[in-house]
Design a protein around this motif. Structure first.
Motif, PDB file in Angstrom:
ATOM      1  N   LEU A   1       0.823  -1.199   0.000  1.00  0.00           N
ATOM      2  CA  LEU A   1       0.000   0.000   0.000  1.00  0.00           C
ATOM      3  C   LEU A   1       0.866   1.261   0.000  1.00  0.00           C
ATOM      4  N   GLY A   2       1.928   1.258   0.787  1.00  0.00           N
ATOM      5  CA  GLY A   2       2.850   2.394   0.787  1.00  0.00           C
ATOM      6  C   GLY A   2       3.505   2.598  -0.562  1.00  0.00           C
ATOM      7  N   MET A   3       3.877   1.508  -1.211  1.00  0.00           N
ATOM      8  CA  MET A   3       4.485   1.634  -2.537  1.00  0.00           C
ATOM      9  C   MET A   3       3.487   2.190  -3.551  1.00  0.00           C
ATOM     10  N   LEU A   4       2.242   1.773  -3.441  1.00  0.00           N
ATOM     11  CA  LEU A   4       1.220   2.301  -4.345  1.00  0.00           C
ATOM     12  C   LEU A   4       0.971   3.782  -4.095  1.00  0.00           C
ATOM     13  N   VAL A   5       1.075   4.208  -2.852  1.00  0.00           N
ATOM     14  CA  VAL A   5       0.857   5.623  -2.542  1.00  0.00           C
ATOM     15  C   VAL A   5       2.004   6.469  -3.068  1.00  0.00           C
ATOM     16  N   PHE A   6       3.261   6.059  -2.827  1.00  0.00           N
ATOM     17  CA  PHE A   6       4.347   6.936  -3.258  1.00  0.00           C
ATOM     18  C   PHE A   6       4.646   6.853  -4.750  1.00  0.00           C
ATOM     19  N   THR A   7       4.082   5.866  -5.445  1.00  0.00           N
ATOM     20  CA  THR A   7       4.189   5.873  -6.905  1.00  0.00           C
ATOM     21  C   THR A   7       2.945   6.477  -7.554  1.00  0.00           C
ATOM     22  N   ARG A   8       2.005   6.931  -6.725  1.00  0.00           N
ATOM     23  CA  ARG A   8       0.769   7.602  -7.161  1.00  0.00           C
ATOM     24  C   ARG A   8      -0.089   6.707  -8.054  1.00  0.00           C
ATOM     25  N   ARG A   9      -0.198   5.440  -7.706  1.00  0.00           N
ATOM     26  CA  ARG A   9      -1.025   4.503  -8.471  1.00  0.00           C
ATOM     27  C   ARG A   9      -2.403   4.321  -7.845  1.00  0.00           C
ATOM     28  N   LEU A  10      -2.654   5.010  -6.748  1.00  0.00           N
ATOM     29  CA  LEU A  10      -3.969   4.960  -6.110  1.00  0.00           C
ATOM     30  C   LEU A  10      -4.718   6.251  -6.399  1.00  0.00           C
ATOM     31  N   PRO A  11      -6.038   6.196  -6.427  1.00  0.00           N
ATOM     32  CA  PRO A  11      -6.806   7.412  -6.712  1.00  0.00           C
ATOM     33  C   PRO A  11      -6.914   8.372  -5.520  1.00  0.00           C
ATOM     34  N   VAL A  12      -6.199   8.119  -4.440  1.00  0.00           N
ATOM     35  CA  VAL A  12      -6.215   9.036  -3.297  1.00  0.00           C
ATOM     36  C   VAL A  12      -5.133  10.089  -3.485  1.00  0.00           C
ATOM     37  N   ASN A  13      -5.348  11.244  -2.906  1.00  0.00           N
ATOM     38  CA  ASN A  13      -4.407  12.344  -3.069  1.00  0.00           C
ATOM     39  C   ASN A  13      -3.582  12.485  -1.795  1.00  0.00           C
ATOM     40  N   LEU A  14      -2.607  11.603  -1.619  1.00  0.00           N
ATOM     41  CA  LEU A  14      -1.716  11.642  -0.465  1.00  0.00           C
ATOM     42  C   LEU A  14      -0.316  12.006  -0.928  1.00  0.00           C
ATOM     43  N   PRO A  15       0.439  12.697  -0.079  1.00  0.00           N
ATOM     44  CA  PRO A  15       1.818  13.011  -0.466  1.00  0.00           C
ATOM     45  C   PRO A  15       2.680  11.747  -0.474  1.00  0.00           C
ATOM     46  N   PRO A  16       3.746  11.746  -1.249  1.00  0.00           N
ATOM     47  CA  PRO A  16       4.617  10.557  -1.293  1.00  0.00           C
ATOM     48  C   PRO A  16       5.212  10.202   0.068  1.00  0.00           C
ATOM     49  N   GLU A  17       5.377  11.199   0.940  1.00  0.00           N
ATOM     50  CA  GLU A  17       5.927  10.930   2.272  1.00  0.00           C
ATOM     51  C   GLU A  17       5.025   9.987   3.066  1.00  0.00           C
ATOM     52  N   ALA A  18       3.726  10.080   2.841  1.00  0.00           N
ATOM     53  CA  ALA A  18       2.800   9.165   3.516  1.00  0.00           C
ATOM     54  C   ALA A  18       3.045   7.730   3.057  1.00  0.00           C
TER      55      ALA A  18
END
Length: 78
Positions: free
Chosen positions: A34-51
């Motif tokens: 999940l963290g890898m998906l967030v920092f590569t921006r592959r999820l439709p959520v708008n979270l910063p890569p630091e998250a």
């Protein structure tokens, strides 16, 4: 309690500990992905890569280190 009851209780406790440690491994692996998906921006959520980095770090801790800490805490004393 008889010897059989003590053995059965010890086996139930060991099984419970094993399940908890495997659940920690699985949840940690899910957090890493999940963290890898967030920092590569592959999820439709708008979270910063630091998250995503934080989620991946927490997941690595949970998958690799937490089971060892739990095993040490649950180790039977002679």
């Amino acid at each position: 309690m008889t010897v059989i009851d003590d053995t059965a209780a010890a086996e139930r406790l060991a099984k419970r500990h094993f399940i908890i440690m495997r659940a920690a491994n699985l949840c940690g692996a899910v957090l890493v992905v999940l963290g890898m998906l967030v920092f590569t921006r592959r999820l439709p959520v708008n979270l910063p890569p630091e998250a995503g980095y934080a989620l991946a770090a927490i997941g690595l801790f949970e998958a690799l280190i937490l089971p060892r800490i739990l095993a040490r805490a649950w180790r039977s004393r002679p």
